[in-house]
Scaffold this motif. Structure first.
Motif, PDB file in Angstrom:
ATOM      1  N   GLU A  67       0.836  -1.204   0.000  1.00 57.23           N
ATOM      2  CA  GLU A  67       0.000   0.000   0.000  1.00 57.23           C
ATOM      3  C   GLU A  67       0.871   1.254   0.000  1.00 57.23           C
ATOM      4  OE1 GLU A  67      -3.299   2.255   2.873  1.00 57.23           O
ATOM      5  OE2 GLU A  67      -2.748   0.154   3.241  1.00 57.23           O
ATOM      6  N   ARG A  69       2.015   4.952   0.801  1.00 58.52           N
ATOM      7  CA  ARG A  69       1.844   5.931   1.875  1.00 58.52           C
ATOM      8  C   ARG A  69       2.913   7.005   1.717  1.00 58.52           C
ATOM      9  NH1 ARG A  69      -0.824   3.267   6.384  1.00 58.52           N
ATOM     10  NH2 ARG A  69      -0.883   0.999   6.064  1.00 58.52           N
ATOM     11  N   HIS A  82      -2.415  14.633   1.058  1.00 59.64           N
ATOM     12  CA  HIS A  82      -2.819  13.348   0.489  1.00 59.64           C
ATOM     13  C   HIS A  82      -1.954  12.950  -0.707  1.00 59.64           C
ATOM     14  CE1 HIS A  82      -6.276  13.382   3.118  1.00 59.64           C
ATOM     15  NE2 HIS A  82      -6.656  14.548   2.637  1.00 59.64           N
ATOM     16  N   GLY A 203      -5.268  13.540   6.921  1.00 57.99           N
ATOM     17  CA  GLY A 203      -3.964  13.312   6.307  1.00 57.99           C
ATOM     18  C   GLY A 203      -2.939  12.748   7.264  1.00 57.99           C
ATOM     19  N   ASN A 204      -3.396  12.286   8.416  1.00 59.10           N
ATOM     20  CA  ASN A 204      -2.484  11.746   9.425  1.00 59.10           C
ATOM     21  C   ASN A 204      -2.225  10.267   9.132  1.00 59.10           C
ATOM     22  OD1 ASN A 204      -1.083  10.904  11.664  1.00 59.10           O
ATOM     23  ND2 ASN A 204      -2.720  11.321  13.132  1.00 59.10           N
ATOM     24  N   TYR A 205      -1.295  10.015   8.217  1.00 57.23           N
ATOM     25  CA  TYR A 205      -1.023   8.638   7.803  1.00 57.23           C
ATOM     26  C   TYR A 205      -0.114   7.905   8.795  1.00 57.23           C
ATOM     27  CZ  TYR A 205      -3.356   9.970   3.536  1.00 57.23           C
ATOM     28  OH  TYR A 205      -4.311  10.392   2.636  1.00 57.23           O
ATOM     29  N   GLY A 208      -1.678   4.773  10.407  1.00 57.04           N
ATOM     30  CA  GLY A 208      -1.615   3.489   9.731  1.00 57.04           C
ATOM     31  C   GLY A 208      -0.353   2.702  10.013  1.00 57.04           C
TER      32      GLY A 208
END
Length: 611
Positions: A67, A69, A82, A203-205, A208
């Motif tokens: 994925e 990121r 993003h 937008g706080n990746y 994850g």
């Protein structure tokens, strides 16, 4: 360990990511040619790799378990929160501040500003044109509200989600570097506001990546950043490296650490201590001092005590108590946490130690609060009459200009600038800016936008505020918060600006005011007349100030030490927009028979004498 993308030259870039719970990590390069390069796992969950064919400007993602990121330590997000991250050459900028040695905190006059509303352009480079204005006023340090990449183009900055990336709508990396370089060439230090207690909701990746947050504690923004739970070592490194990143790559002189009371760490070495240790070592390596300044409402002197006596070693902190007692004395407001303040004796106490609450019972908190900072220096406390929080968190964003009289505004300036602490001004207060400073955002998620609106309403309920708050999402709310620069040349606004300038001049030129020392002062209260008398000294030089908080003329006995005294400032004089004063220019106190000579202080006025 240095993390993120590091351009090594010759189109080679090193990528480092901390993601200990994942089994496969690669770099997904989007430009100049798309390709995916696997990274190698090293000890304690770091993934590394040097990749050829990568030039500055290359856009990339990390591909984690298949994925895409963005890089959590991204230096630049040119397409927003993003979008992909961008490789930068940190050595590409040419600095012109080689001779800059910094300014000690104890000598700073700080000016807090928000990049987006300080000028009509809302950019870093537009601020450069205003630096001569600040120098003329007497400011030698600017404090920039957070610039870490946030969603959209409008935000206070506390919704940042990429702590290493500079907001693109402000001018990005080069814009910030140009501003810092220009400040140093004009003798102005730069303090950057950074947020290590939470990340924004859009937008706080980092969420994850699983290990960066913990449910062990709860903050006003949700789960706490993981500073002491399992897998916290990489999180601590992430933020310690961020501290050094701003000092090294951007030549920032000091960091203001937002709301450290919302940083939770029960480990044997608090993360603030680790940050302070890193800054101390960096300062030693660079041959000059860099600083950390905390925002805290704990009134806990451990934050600023030296590590040798069990403290964290942070250099200074904001004193919320100072703002609160001054605000309540001038406005008579008593809602919310202001209920704990309002007595002139509290202002006298804070002049002597830096806090009002030193293990005293707080009605608002319903518990005892604070501790005595007996071994802390006056230069470790930053004080103000206004700041972004105390203005912007009001429902209508109203400044003191709209809450108190012109005469009381001069008192506010004097109480701050004649104090033995490090003063801070909030942009525009020096001339009585009339525009509000409202809360504004530019989120992209409709559900989040509505949640922000609802959250603001709930905050104001505690203060029993009536009416409707301006819509935080509306662009007009942001535009209304811009400064009106023409005001400082007009009428009483110009007089107030000159009054601030005069106070700052006195602070520089008089040894008794320039020396920040709570032990070289006496403070007393004349009751019921509501007059505070402050005497400060350094060597043979003495300064005495009388501040009348009453709304009527007040007669007091001067009680000056023997000697010849000359008036330095009288806010009631017509040149300062007052109604005129009968207080003599000189007072001769050699004759003991006139030692208790009486003077009449105008309503809401301040008078300053020196020997």
């Amino acid at each position: 360990m240095r993390i993120g993308s590091q351009y090594l030259g010759n189109n080679i870039c090193k990528f480092t990511l901390w993601a200990p719970l994942f089994k496969e990590v690669a770099v997904h390069l989007l430009t100049p040619q798309e390709k995916i390069v696997s990274l190698e796992r090293t000890e304690r969950g770091y993934w590394e790799g040097e990749v050829a064919g990568v030039e500055p400007g290359t856009l990339y993602f990390y591909q984690i378990d298949g994925e895409d990121r963005a890089d959590p330590a991204s230096n630049s997000q040119p397409k927003g929160v993003h979008g992909p991250s961008e490789v930068l050459d940190s050595n590409a900028f040419t600095w012109n501040d080689r001779d800059w040695k910094g300014i000690p905190v104890k000598e700073m006059v700080i000016y807090e500003l928000h990049v987006g509303t300080f000028t009509s352009e809302g950019t870093f480079t537009a601020i450069i044109e205003k630096l001569s204005y600040l120098r003329e006023l007497g400011v030698n340090a600017i404090e920039i509200m957070p610039v870490a990449q946030f969603p959209g183009e409008r935000n206070w900055g506390y919704d940042g989600v990429f702590p290493y990336a500079v907001q693109n709508s402000y001018g990005g990396v080069n814009g910030l570097k140009q501003l810092v370089d220009a400040c140093h060439q004009q003798g102005i230090a730069v303090i950057l506001d950074v947020v290590y207690n939470h990340l924004g909701p859009e937008g706080n990746y980092l969420w994850g990546l699983q290990t960066y947050f913990t449910d062990k504690y709860k903050t006003p923004w949700g789960s706490a950043i993981n500073y002491d739970d399992a897998h916290s070592d990489g999180v601590r490194n992430y933020f310690v490296e961020n501290v050094l990143y701003w000092l090294n790559d951007y030549h920032i002189d000091a960091l203001r650490l937002d709301a450290v009371h919302a940083i939770y760490d029960c480990g044997a070495k608090h993360i603030l201590q680790e940050m302070a240790e890193a800054v101390t070592k960096y300062s030693q390596d660079q041959g000059r001092k860099y600083y950390l300044i905390a925002e805290s409402d704990l009134n806990d002197p451990r934050i600023i005590r030296s590590q040798e006596v069990g403290g964290y070693g942070v250099d200074a902190q904001w004193s919320d108590d100072f703002h609160h007692i001054l605000h309540t004395l001038l406005t008579k407001e008593n809602q919310g946490y202001y209920a704990d303040f309002g007595k002139l004796e509290q202002l006298a106490k804070i002049y002597c130690c830096g806090y009002v609450y030193t293990w005293d019972y707080s009605e608002f908190r319903q518990r005892y609060h604070g501790n005595v900072p007996s071994d802390c220096k006056a230069s470790q406390f930053v004080v103000c009459a206004q700041n972004h929080d105390q203005v912007g968190n009001r429902m209508l964003g109203d400044r003191l200009t709209g809450l108190i009289s012109f005469e009381a505004q001069k008192i506010a300036a004097a109480v701050v600038l004649l104090s033995p602490f490090v003063p801070m001004l909030f942009m525009g207060e020096e001339y009585g800016e009339t525009a509000p400073f409202l809360y504004f955002v530019s989120h992209g998620d409709p559900g989040l936008i509505e949640a922000v609106r609802e959250g603001r309403k709930n905050e104001f309920a505690a203060f029993h505020a009536e009416g409707e708050a301006p819509d935080p999402q509306a662009e007009e709310t942001f535009k209304r918060s811009r400064l009106n620069w023409d005001l400082h040349r007009q009428g009483k606004h110009k007089i107030l600006w000159q009054f601030y300038q005069k106070l700052l001049q006195l602070r520089r030129q008089n040894p008794a005011l320039a020396k920040l020392d709570c032990k070289q002062l006496e403070v007393s209260i004349v009751e019921p007349e509501k007059v505070l008398c402050l005497r400060r000294w350094e060597g043979e030089n003495q300064v005495v100030c009388w501040i009348n908080f009453d709304s009527s003329v007040t007669e007091i006995s001067t009680n000056l030490p023997e000697g010849n005294w000359e008036k330095l400032l009288d806010s009631a004089e017509s040149k300062w927009g007052g109604e005129g004063s009968n207080i003599p220019q000189k007072l001769n106190k050699q004759d003991k028979q006139v030692k208790n000579q009486k003077i009449s202080l105008n309503p809401h006025s301040v008078v300053v004498y020196t020997n």
